[in-house]
Design a protein around this motif. Structure first.
Motif, PDB file in Angstrom:
ATOM      1  N   TYR A  25     -17.206   5.541  -7.216  1.00 57.89           N
ATOM      2  CA  TYR A  25     -16.059   5.401  -6.319  1.00 57.89           C
ATOM      3  C   TYR A  25     -14.783   5.215  -7.144  1.00 57.89           C
ATOM      4  CZ  TYR A  25     -19.529   4.510  -2.694  1.00 57.89           C
ATOM      5  OH  TYR A  25     -20.586   4.616  -1.831  1.00 57.89           O
ATOM      6  N   ALA A  26     -13.732   5.848  -6.716  1.00 58.87           N
ATOM      7  CA  ALA A  26     -12.428   5.565  -7.306  1.00 58.87           C
ATOM      8  C   ALA A  26     -12.016   4.142  -6.945  1.00 58.87           C
ATOM      9  CB  ALA A  26     -11.397   6.550  -6.784  1.00 58.87           C
ATOM     10  N   ASP A  27     -11.265   3.512  -7.802  1.00 56.21           N
ATOM     11  CA  ASP A  27     -10.848   2.124  -7.556  1.00 56.21           C
ATOM     12  C   ASP A  27     -10.103   1.980  -6.235  1.00 56.21           C
ATOM     13  OD1 ASP A  27     -10.094   1.317 -11.050  1.00 56.21           O
ATOM     14  OD2 ASP A  27     -11.974   1.259  -9.924  1.00 56.21           O
ATOM     15  N   SER A  28      -9.361   3.000  -5.864  1.00 55.99           N
ATOM     16  CA  SER A  28      -8.531   2.916  -4.664  1.00 55.99           C
ATOM     17  C   SER A  28      -9.348   2.880  -3.371  1.00 55.99           C
ATOM     18  CB  SER A  28      -7.560   4.097  -4.622  1.00 55.99           C
ATOM     19  OG  SER A  28      -8.270   5.325  -4.648  1.00 55.99           O
ATOM     20  N   VAL A  29     -10.632   3.258  -3.445  1.00 55.39           N
ATOM     21  CA  VAL A  29     -11.439   3.289  -2.218  1.00 55.39           C
ATOM     22  C   VAL A  29     -12.638   2.345  -2.263  1.00 55.39           C
ATOM     23  CG1 VAL A  29     -10.749   5.688  -1.857  1.00 55.39           C
ATOM     24  CG2 VAL A  29     -12.985   5.185  -2.913  1.00 55.39           C
ATOM     25  N   LYS A  30     -12.848   1.689  -3.390  1.00 54.38           N
ATOM     26  CA  LYS A  30     -13.993   0.772  -3.507  1.00 54.38           C
ATOM     27  C   LYS A  30     -13.933  -0.302  -2.434  1.00 54.38           C
ATOM     28  CE  LYS A  30     -15.109   1.189  -8.415  1.00 54.38           C
ATOM     29  NZ  LYS A  30     -15.045   0.530  -9.747  1.00 54.38           N
ATOM     30  N   ALA A  39     -25.544  16.995  -7.759  1.00 54.10           N
ATOM     31  CA  ALA A  39     -24.729  15.880  -7.310  1.00 54.10           C
ATOM     32  C   ALA A  39     -23.587  16.445  -6.459  1.00 54.10           C
ATOM     33  CB  ALA A  39     -24.181  15.111  -8.505  1.00 54.10           C
ATOM     34  N   ILE A  40     -23.147  15.654  -5.484  1.00 54.53           N
ATOM     35  CA  ILE A  40     -22.064  16.079  -4.605  1.00 54.53           C
ATOM     36  C   ILE A  40     -20.949  15.050  -4.676  1.00 54.53           C
ATOM     37  CG2 ILE A  40     -21.349  16.570  -2.246  1.00 54.53           C
ATOM     38  CD1 ILE A  40     -23.202  18.680  -3.255  1.00 54.53           C
ATOM     39  N   GLY A  41     -19.750  15.543  -4.815  1.00 52.74           N
ATOM     40  CA  GLY A  41     -18.598  14.650  -4.887  1.00 52.74           C
ATOM     41  C   GLY A  41     -17.578  14.946  -3.807  1.00 52.74           C
ATOM     42  N   TRP A  42     -16.754  13.967  -3.528  1.00 54.29           N
ATOM     43  CA  TRP A  42     -15.605  14.130  -2.631  1.00 54.29           C
ATOM     44  C   TRP A  42     -14.338  13.983  -3.464  1.00 54.29           C
ATOM     45  CZ3 TRP A  42     -15.678  15.723   2.328  1.00 54.29           C
ATOM     46  CH2 TRP A  42     -16.888  15.655   3.023  1.00 54.29           C
ATOM     47  N   GLN A  65     -22.092  20.424 -11.468  1.00 51.64           N
ATOM     48  CA  GLN A  65     -22.920  21.332 -12.259  1.00 51.64           C
ATOM     49  C   GLN A  65     -24.318  20.753 -12.472  1.00 51.64           C
ATOM     50  OE1 GLN A  65     -22.240  24.323 -13.480  1.00 51.64           O
ATOM     51  NE2 GLN A  65     -20.020  24.513 -13.376  1.00 51.64           N
ATOM     52  N   LEU A  66     -24.416  19.432 -12.382  1.00 54.64           N
ATOM     53  CA  LEU A  66     -25.652  18.751 -12.746  1.00 54.64           C
ATOM     54  C   LEU A  66     -26.198  17.914 -11.583  1.00 54.64           C
ATOM     55  CD1 LEU A  66     -24.507  17.547 -16.280  1.00 54.64           C
ATOM     56  CD2 LEU A  66     -25.820  19.605 -15.710  1.00 54.64           C
ATOM     57  N   GLN A  67     -27.330  17.286 -11.809  1.00 52.73           N
ATOM     58  CA  GLN A  67     -27.920  16.454 -10.774  1.00 52.73           C
ATOM     59  C   GLN A  67     -27.310  15.056 -10.733  1.00 52.73           C
ATOM     60  OE1 GLN A  67     -32.198  16.528 -11.156  1.00 52.73           O
ATOM     61  NE2 GLN A  67     -32.332  18.627 -10.414  1.00 52.73           N
ATOM     62  N   TYR A  68     -26.547  14.732 -11.762  1.00 50.22           N
ATOM     63  CA  TYR A  68     -25.805  13.480 -11.732  1.00 50.22           C
ATOM     64  C   TYR A  68     -24.309  13.821 -11.750  1.00 50.22           C
ATOM     65  CZ  TYR A  68     -25.413  14.345 -16.749  1.00 50.22           C
ATOM     66  OH  TYR A  68     -25.161  14.903 -17.982  1.00 50.22           O
ATOM     67  N   CYS A  69     -23.478  12.824 -11.501  1.00 49.36           N
ATOM     68  CA  CYS A  69     -22.039  13.046 -11.361  1.00 49.36           C
ATOM     69  C   CYS A  69     -21.382  13.213 -12.729  1.00 49.36           C
ATOM     70  CB  CYS A  69     -21.396  11.895 -10.590  1.00 49.36           C
ATOM     71  SG  CYS A  69     -22.059  11.685  -8.921  1.00 49.36           S
ATOM     72  N   SER A  70     -21.204  14.456 -13.146  1.00 47.67           N
ATOM     73  CA  SER A  70     -20.578  14.731 -14.432  1.00 47.67           C
ATOM     74  C   SER A  70     -19.086  15.014 -14.299  1.00 47.67           C
ATOM     75  CB  SER A  70     -21.260  15.915 -15.104  1.00 47.67           C
ATOM     76  OG  SER A  70     -20.942  17.122 -14.429  1.00 47.67           O
ATOM     77  N   GLY A  71     -18.656  15.335 -13.084  1.00 44.25           N
ATOM     78  CA  GLY A  71     -17.252  15.694 -12.869  1.00 44.25           C
ATOM     79  C   GLY A  71     -16.958  17.167 -13.066  1.00 44.25           C
ATOM     80  N   VAL A 114     -22.159  11.240  -5.476  1.00 39.12           N
ATOM     81  CA  VAL A 114     -23.520  10.726  -5.349  1.00 39.12           C
ATOM     82  C   VAL A 114     -24.465  11.685  -6.069  1.00 39.12           C
ATOM     83  CG1 VAL A 114     -23.862  11.846  -3.102  1.00 39.12           C
ATOM     84  CG2 VAL A 114     -25.293   9.910  -3.742  1.00 39.12           C
ATOM     85  N   SER A 115     -25.393  11.121  -6.804  1.00 33.57           N
ATOM     86  CA  SER A 115     -26.371  11.926  -7.536  1.00 33.57           C
ATOM     87  C   SER A 115     -27.390  12.538  -6.567  1.00 33.57           C
ATOM     88  CB  SER A 115     -27.096  11.053  -8.569  1.00 33.57           C
ATOM     89  OG  SER A 115     -27.854  10.042  -7.905  1.00 33.57           O
TER      90      SER A 115
END
Length: 121
Positions: free
Chosen positions: A60-65, A33-36, A100-106, A51-52
């Motif tokens: 999405y963070a609330d501030s950018v939804k 997964a890749i995050g910004w 670290q994973l294929q889904y968004c774990s943070g 995104v997974s």
């Protein structure tokens, strides 16, 4: 070794748009997964979007939804962040990061070097 390179930052007026790209290289057979994330001066780094591997799961963070859209092209090993209706408070250095994973774990495996986004009139 996994490497992430961001591009697409710059100066834009309020209400404008930018598209950030994150090009990944050095993957093994696994993908992640890749995050910004972003960090404004004097503030802590915060998660913006993720995104997974499949692209079917996004965060999405609330501030950018409603304003930002994340997508990925696995054929190009690239993740995009389309940012519309930008506000001065979106000004920050934006980093992409591999999870670290294929889904968004943070939990981040690797960071890019960052790209500056400045929203100002």
């Amino acid at each position: 070794q996994l490497q992430l390179v961001e591009s697409g930052g710059g100066l834009v007026q309020p209400g404008g748009s930018l598209r950030l790209s994150c090009a990944a290289s050095g993957f093994t057979k696994d993908s992640y997964a890749i995050g910004w994330f972003r960090q404004a001066p004097g503030k802590e780094r915060e998660g913006v979007s993720c995104v997974s591997v499949s692209g079917r799961s996004t965060y999405y963070a609330d501030s950018v939804k409603g304003r930002f859209t994340i997508s990925r092209d696995n054929n190009k090993n690239t993740v995009y962040l389309q940012m519309n209706n930008l506000k001065p408070e979106d000004t920050a250095v934006y980093y992409c990061a591999a999870d670290q994973l294929q889904y968004c774990s943070g939990n981040v495996r690797s960071w890019g070097q960052g790209t500056q986004v400045t929203v100002s009139s």
